[in-house]
Design a protein around this motif. Structure first.
Motif, PDB file in Angstrom:
ATOM      1  N   LEU A 110      78.122  39.696  62.829  1.00  0.00           N
ATOM      2  CA  LEU A 110      77.661  38.720  61.838  1.00  0.00           C
ATOM      3  C   LEU A 110      76.240  38.244  62.150  1.00  0.00           C
ATOM      4  CD1 LEU A 110      80.944  36.695  61.260  1.00  0.00           C
ATOM      5  CD2 LEU A 110      79.846  38.317  59.691  1.00  0.00           C
ATOM      6  N   GLU A 111      75.900  38.176  63.425  1.00  0.00           N
ATOM      7  CA  GLU A 111      74.535  37.820  63.809  1.00  0.00           C
ATOM      8  C   GLU A 111      73.559  38.931  63.391  1.00  0.00           C
ATOM      9  OE1 GLU A 111      71.095  36.108  65.265  1.00  0.00           O
ATOM     10  OE2 GLU A 111      73.011  35.227  64.657  1.00  0.00           O
ATOM     11  N   ILE A 112      73.965  40.177  63.559  1.00  0.00           N
ATOM     12  CA  ILE A 112      73.132  41.304  63.101  1.00  0.00           C
ATOM     13  C   ILE A 112      73.001  41.255  61.580  1.00  0.00           C
ATOM     14  CG2 ILE A 112      73.009  43.822  62.903  1.00  0.00           C
ATOM     15  CD1 ILE A 112      74.407  43.875  65.723  1.00  0.00           C
ATOM     16  N   ALA A 113      74.093  40.959  60.886  1.00  0.00           N
ATOM     17  CA  ALA A 113      74.054  40.842  59.426  1.00  0.00           C
ATOM     18  C   ALA A 113      73.091  39.736  59.006  1.00  0.00           C
ATOM     19  CB  ALA A 113      75.456  40.561  58.880  1.00  0.00           C
ATOM     20  N   LEU A 130      76.642  35.017  53.675  1.00  0.00           N
ATOM     21  CA  LEU A 130      77.539  35.445  54.751  1.00  0.00           C
ATOM     22  C   LEU A 130      78.853  34.682  54.715  1.00  0.00           C
ATOM     23  CD1 LEU A 130      75.161  36.052  57.789  1.00  0.00           C
ATOM     24  CD2 LEU A 130      76.549  37.727  56.575  1.00  0.00           C
ATOM     25  N   VAL A 131      78.790  33.397  54.452  1.00  0.00           N
ATOM     26  CA  VAL A 131      80.019  32.598  54.361  1.00  0.00           C
ATOM     27  C   VAL A 131      80.873  33.090  53.194  1.00  0.00           C
ATOM     28  CG1 VAL A 131      80.918  30.290  53.823  1.00  0.00           C
ATOM     29  CG2 VAL A 131      79.072  30.551  55.497  1.00  0.00           C
ATOM     30  N   ARG A 132      80.242  33.331  52.053  1.00  0.00           N
ATOM     31  CA  ARG A 132      80.983  33.752  50.853  1.00  0.00           C
ATOM     32  C   ARG A 132      81.539  35.169  50.954  1.00  0.00           C
ATOM     33  NH1 ARG A 132      79.412  34.182  45.952  1.00  0.00           N
ATOM     34  NH2 ARG A 132      77.308  34.909  46.323  1.00  0.00           N
ATOM     35  N   ASN A 133      80.846  36.051  51.673  1.00  0.00           N
ATOM     36  CA  ASN A 133      81.200  37.474  51.641  1.00  0.00           C
ATOM     37  C   ASN A 133      81.683  38.048  52.970  1.00  0.00           C
ATOM     38  OD1 ASN A 133      80.476  38.059  48.847  1.00  0.00           O
ATOM     39  ND2 ASN A 133      78.398  37.552  49.503  1.00  0.00           N
ATOM     40  N   GLU A 134      81.890  37.217  53.963  1.00  0.00           N
ATOM     41  CA  GLU A 134      82.262  37.710  55.293  1.00  0.00           C
ATOM     42  C   GLU A 134      83.474  38.648  55.263  1.00  0.00           C
ATOM     43  OE1 GLU A 134      84.065  35.953  59.435  1.00  0.00           O
ATOM     44  OE2 GLU A 134      82.713  34.681  58.287  1.00  0.00           O
TER      45      GLU A 134
END
Length: 155
Positions: A110-113, A130-134
């Protein structure tokens, strides 16, 4: 295993290849598609420490192809520069050959994303996305087996 470049005088150094991968915004990821057809898809990417990262959905043609055969190539072409005395611009390209791994969703992926997203969009927008699509996000990591670059004049 990998061929030597035929027009070696146009070959770029590994450092020049990395500069292009760091500077440019998009490339084409080529996988072994269905029924023997190659499948090339334009992709946003992040190049860091000899690895190339992509993001996408957890399902689709690209992922099916990677699961069947994770060997890929990735091509990036720069915008080119006009050189005095030449008709067309000098254009540089990089082709990477390697293996793609599907990354598990972890704090590291997620950090790389996040870093990949912030290459293209403002930090607050990326954080919300990121929160919406994790749960739907699939990160991919391309491990480089071979990389080559070339400078050509477009005219």
């Amino acid at each position: 295993m990998f061929r030597k470049m035929r027009r070696f005088k146009q070959q770029l150094s590994p450092e020049e290849c990395e500069q292009i991968l760091l500077a440019e915004r998009r490339g084409v990821l080529a996988v072994h598609g269905e029924d023997g057809y190659p499948y090339g898809v334009p992709m946003d990417y992040l190049y860091e420490q000899g690895r190339i990262y992509f993001h996408g959905a957890k399902e689709g043609h690209k992922l099916d192809a990677i699961k069947a055969d994770n060997r890929v190539s990735f091509t990036v072409v720069d915008q080119g520069v006009q050189v005095e005395g030449k008709q067309g611009p000098d254009v540089r390209s990089v082709i990477v050959f390697g293996h793609v791994a599907l990354m598990e969703t972890t704090s590291e992926s997620l950090e790389i994303a996040r870093r990949l997203g912030e290459k293209y969009d403002p930090a607050d927008f990326v954080a919300d996305e990121l929160v919406r699509n994790e749960k739907r996000l699939q990160m991919l990591e391309l491990v480089v087996d071979h990389m080559t670059g070339k400078r050509v004049n477009e005219s």
